[in-house]
Design an enzyme around this catalytic site. Structure first.
Site, PDB file in Angstrom:
ATOM      1  CD  GLU A 304      -2.603  -1.279   2.623  1.00 44.78           C
ATOM      2  OE1 GLU A 304      -2.259  -0.519   3.548  1.00 44.78           O
ATOM      3  OE2 GLU A 304      -3.534  -2.090   2.721  1.00 44.78           O
ATOM      4  N   GLY A 306       1.872   5.067  -0.658  1.00 42.22           N
ATOM      5  CA  GLY A 306       1.171   6.331  -0.844  1.00 42.22           C
ATOM      6  C   GLY A 306       2.161   7.446  -1.059  1.00 42.22           C
ATOM      7  CE1 TYR A 348       2.322  13.102  12.055  1.00 39.71           C
ATOM      8  CE2 TYR A 348       2.724  13.775   9.787  1.00 39.71           C
ATOM      9  CZ  TYR A 348       1.916  13.170  10.736  1.00 39.71           C
ATOM     10  OH  TYR A 348       0.723  12.629  10.356  1.00 39.71           O
ATOM     11  CB  CYS A 375      -1.962  34.144  15.265  1.00 37.70           C
ATOM     12  SG  CYS A 375      -2.398  35.637  14.369  1.00 37.70           S
TER      13      CYS A 375
END
EC number: 4.1.1.20
Length: 446
Positions: A304, A306, A348, A375
């Site tokens: 899978e 991505g 992250y 902000c």
């Protein structure tokens, strides 16, 4: 190593386009960055900034690379990385399958006639409505994630007269060497059913007790931004022990094994990205070996990817607004976007490569921090890197490798509209996702 700790840069280094990081069709023409044969200055003029730019030839070539490398196996693109109607059309053209994690993602795929049988439905808390929609559409696989979902799906399948193919998502206890928030196979997290506790084996028992569900395999996903196969080998060996247990306890040999995705890409100089053919050969060898060792037939493998398909082919284009020198530290370069179009640095601690894109420069390097207009002090796109000292308001900055997760995670913080997505190929650009307007943000408010 921080930028100020690295060997001094020469001005020419700031103009370099590293082919392992930037889209495959990237180059500089008369100093300006071009992608897909289109000058970024023309992109900014025609579509405005901030702007997501997708190199169609790059993305399609990576889809083909996976289809070739994993011939005989299943390749399902992880739609959460970035999904829109045009991406789905490319997937269909190139013969890949698709993973979706919500009814919204499923709706995108179905809206352009993508074959439901090539779709796998994921999610740790699928609602009755989402499961019903998946059953009605006839998706190829549903990956179950909890006891509650097994009962929910079994009830709906019986009511609707369907018998879906299901896989059990197994948390194998593998500690992927990645950020805490994108490691997904250790026991203390929300995804899957634990192998160590026996929950995965119990899920198998419950599914096999329901004639309205067809158990066809096991699923594992150990995390994201992973650059070697070591973790996948450990996960495959642990899944093989469960396959043996299922065979011994139930007399059932499951024909499919899904090892997920999570393969890494290069974001900055020095990053390593796996070679797709070597990855494919390595994973097939791992699965074959662990199954032979366990006395099992080799199941059909599914992967899978991505990020590795859509990430390198995307850049984000910004215009410089203000430049603020904090003496003795660094220069803050503020652009017209920020954490609303790329929250990954704040979320992250992601790292990126950025460059002056609208022209080349022979000026000396200037230690910089690329920041947004929100902000928040944490509104940072690139924490520390070098830009030319003659940078000025109105210059264009491009950030590389933003094709995955930036548009998917985009938001409207401070009521900033989300940018458009433009595909480029053969010297032509076209909008594939319209940018939002302030009217869009006000729509629906009473």
């Amino acid at each position: 190593m921080l930028p100020h700790e690295r060997p001094p840069l020469a001005p020419a280094d700031l103009n370099r386009i590293n082919p392992s990081i930037w889209p495959r069709t990237s180059s500089r023409a008369e100093g300006a960055l071009t992608v897909g044969g289109v000058d970024v200055r023309d992109l900014a003029r025609d579509h405005g900034t901030p702007l997501y730019v997708i190199d169609e030839d790059d993305v399609r070539s990576r889809m083909r690379d996976y289809a070739t490398a994993f011939a005989g196996s299943e390749v399902h693109y992880a739609g959460k990385a970035f999904l829109c109607k045009e991406i789905v059309r490319w997937l269909q053209d190139e013969g890949l399958g698709l993973d979706v994690a919500s009814s919204g993602e499923l709706a995108v795929a179905l809206s352009v006639g993508f074959p439901a049988g090539r779709i796998t439905m994921h999610g740790n808390n699928k609602s009755k409505a989402e499961l019903a929609k998946a059953l009605e559409a006839g998706v190829g696989h549903i990956v179950v994630d909890s006891y509650d979902e097994i009962a929910r799906l079994g009830y709906l399948a019986e009511q609707m007269g369907e018998r879906p193919k299901v896989m059990v998502r197994v948390t194998t206890g593998v500690e992927a060497h990645t950020h805490e928030f994108i490691a997904t196979a250790h026991d203390d997290q929300k995804f899957g059913l634990s192998l160590n506790s026996g929950a995965a084996a119990e899920a198998v028992r419950r599914i096999l007790a329901m004639p309205q569900l067809q158990l066809v395999g096991l699923h594992s996903h150990i995390g994201s931004q992973i650059v070697d196969t070591a973790g996948f080998e450990v996960a495959a060996r642990r899944l093989a022990t469960l396959l043996v247990q299922i065979k011994d306890e139930h007399g059932v040999v499951l024909p499919e094994l899904d090892l997920g995705g999570g393969y890494g890409i290069a974001y900055v100089d020095g990053d390593e990205a796996p070679d797709i053919k070597e990855l494919a050969d390595g994973l097939r060898e791992i699965v074959a070996k662990v199954c032979v060792d366990a006395g099992l037939p080799v199941p059909r493998l599914t992967v899978e990817p991505g990020r590795t398909i859509v990430g390198p082919g995307g850049i984000t284009l910004y215009e410089v607004g203000t430049i603020k020198d904090v003496e003795g530290l660094r220069t803050y370069v503020s652009i017209d976007g920020g954490m609303s179009d790329n929250v990954r640095t704040a979320l992250y601690g992601a790292e990126y490569t950025a460059a002056l894109a609208s022209r080349a420069s022979e000026a000396e390097p200037m230690l910089s921090r690329l920041v947004g207009k929100h902000c928040e002090s944490g509104d940072i796109i690139v924490r520390d890197f070098h830009l030319p000292a003659d940078l000025a308001p109105g210059d264009l900055i491009a950030v590389a490798a933003t094709g995955a997760y930036c548009r998917s995670l985009a938001n409207n913080y401070n009521y900033l509209p989300r940018p458009a997505v433009v595909a480029v190929s053969g010297g032509v650009s076209r909008v594939i996702v319209q940018g939002e307007t302030e009217d869009d943000l006000l729509r629906g408010q009473l």
